[in-house]
Scaffold this active site. Structure first.
Site, mmCIF file in Angstrom:
data_model
loop_
_atom_site.group_PDB
_atom_site.id
_atom_site.type_symbol
_atom_site.label_atom_id
_atom_site.label_comp_id
_atom_site.label_asym_id
_atom_site.label_seq_id
_atom_site.Cartn_x
_atom_site.Cartn_y
_atom_site.Cartn_z
ATOM 1 N N LYS A 123 31.957 56.809 -47.563
ATOM 2 C CA LYS A 123 30.862 56.529 -48.756
ATOM 3 C C LYS A 123 30.525 57.209 -48.760
ATOM 4 C CE LYS A 123 31.121 52.336 -48.756
ATOM 5 N NZ LYS A 123 29.780 51.371 -49.304
ATOM 6 N N ARG A 135 22.951 49.880 -52.593
ATOM 7 C CA ARG A 135 21.244 50.808 -52.034
ATOM 8 C C ARG A 135 21.491 51.687 -51.499
ATOM 9 N NH1 ARG A 135 22.714 46.402 -46.770
ATOM 10 N NH2 ARG A 135 23.214 45.297 -48.471
ATOM 11 N N ASN A 136 22.111 52.250 -51.191
ATOM 12 C CA ASN A 136 22.142 54.004 -50.119
ATOM 13 C C ASN A 136 21.829 54.757 -51.038
ATOM 14 O OD1 ASN A 136 22.314 53.830 -47.419
ATOM 15 N ND2 ASN A 136 24.739 52.223 -48.711
#
EC number: 1.1.1.8
Length: 372
Positions: A225, A289-290
């Site tokens: 994911k 955060r990604n």
């Protein structure tokens, strides 16, 4: 706080009338999620008579701008001032900078470090842990070796010779830290009793944990994911809108499921409807955060590297999506699957500068017609 200060230990355990063996827990890792995990566990070890109160937390030692050691500050303030400021971990959490010392008495080990460090950590721990210890991995990622991809739970099991379950879910750490309601999934292999013990150790009124017999499915959901979240961040950075983002998430979920089942045919369809699956995908694409760093990457037209943006934006935390995209790309290339997974492939090619961020919607899904 020294272990001798934990006066509550004898009171709680003797008053319970429990005479059986008591498990000791160590958390290997002390970043944002590791600190939250320690907080959750510490709440429950105080209440559960089958556990020792004290929770050890291994800290990769750092010197703070004040000149103080991070471990000392955690033990003095009961707070991880760098990675989880403002949150008390629990008076029974003891930070320890010595990895071997932190694990020596534990028979339940919780691993929560960036996945790229795990092989080195496991090699340091070979022969140093208790016989019959149980492990739980909260780590999202994989190691790519000559013989193929190796999940982190398998790496732990193979190198340390112990059983390893996994815990994944829609778990943005800062929200759990302030006790907002969320869920997680424990993936186990055969031994439900061990899985239920992990469920018991993590469950609180605001953190609901369930167990499914599908280690690979749960772990791959948590791993893959992050690649989709990078794609979602590109969409946000280019202001492509909600319809586009929803489409990217759907295509991403489809590729997650297809990749998982090609690698491990035993993966269950139902796992993708657990917290570790669609729920984790949604929250990571909305707030992780990604997504955040990928948005900045796209806004800069790909002219600033992910390494630069990570250093500037994350205060020492590590991205997982970019490295996972690289690892998955290597697997796809080695097995001749690149054309079957256009979203995964495109994320890596954008991240490495081979394609512009706008390429995230410039591929065809025609070749991704799977039978599942």
């Amino acid at each position: 706080m020294a272990p001798s200060e934990l006066n509550c230990t004898h009171q709680n355990q003797h008053s319970s009338g429990y005479d059986g063996p008591r498990s000791r827990v160590t958390v290997v890792g002390s970043g944002n999620w590791g600190s939250v995990a320690a907080k959750l566990i510490a709440t429950n070890t105080l209440k559960l008579p089958s556990f020792h109160d004290e929770v050890r937390m291994w800290v990769f030692e750092e010197t703070l701008p004040s000149g103080e050691k991070l471990t000392d500050v955690i033990n003095q303030t009961n707070e991880n001032v760098k990675y989880l400021p403002g949150i008390k971990l629990g008076r029974n959490v003891v930070a320890d900078p010595d990895l071997e010392n932190a694990v020596k008495d534990a028979n339940m080990l919780v691993f929560v470090t960036p996945h790229q460090f795990m092989e080195g950590i496991c090699k340091r721990l070979e022969g140093k842990i208790q016989e019959g210890a149980q492990a739980l991995s909260l780590i999202k990622g994989m190691e790519v070796k000559m013989e193929g991809p190796c999940m982190i739970s398998s790496l732990i099991s193979d190198l340390l010779g112990i059983n390893c379950c996994v815990l994944m879910g829609a778990n943005i750490a800062n929200e759990i830290a302030v006790e907002k309601f969320s869920e997680a999934t424990v993936g186990f292999r055969e031994n439900r009793d061990i899985a239920e013990k992990w469920v018991q150790l993590f469950s609180t009124p605001y953190f609901m944990v369930s167990a499914v017999e599908d280690v690979e499915g749960v772990e791959l959901c948590g791993t893959l994911k992050n690649i989709v979240a990078i794609a979602a961040g590109f969409v946000d950075g280019l202001e492509m809108g909600n319809n586009t983002k929803a489409a990217i998430m759907r295509i991403g979920l489809r590729e997650m499921k297809a990749f998982s089942k090609l690698l491990f045919p035993s993966v269950k369809d139902t796992t993708f409807f657990e917290s570790c699956g669609v729920a984790d995908l949604i929250t990571t694409c909305l707030g992780g955060r990604n997504r955040k760093v990928a948005e900045a990457f796209a806004k800069n037209g790909g002219k600033r590297s992910f390494d630069d943006l990570e250093a500037e934006m994350l205060r020492g935390q590590k991205l997982q999506g970019v490295s996972t995209a690289k690892e998955v790309y290597e697997v796809l290339g080695h097995r001749g699957w690149l054309e079957l997974f256009p979203l995964f492939s495109t994320v890596h090619e954008i991240s490495t500068g081979r394609l512009p961020p706008s390429a995230i919607v410039e591929y065809s899904e025609q070749k991704t017609i799977f039978s599942w």
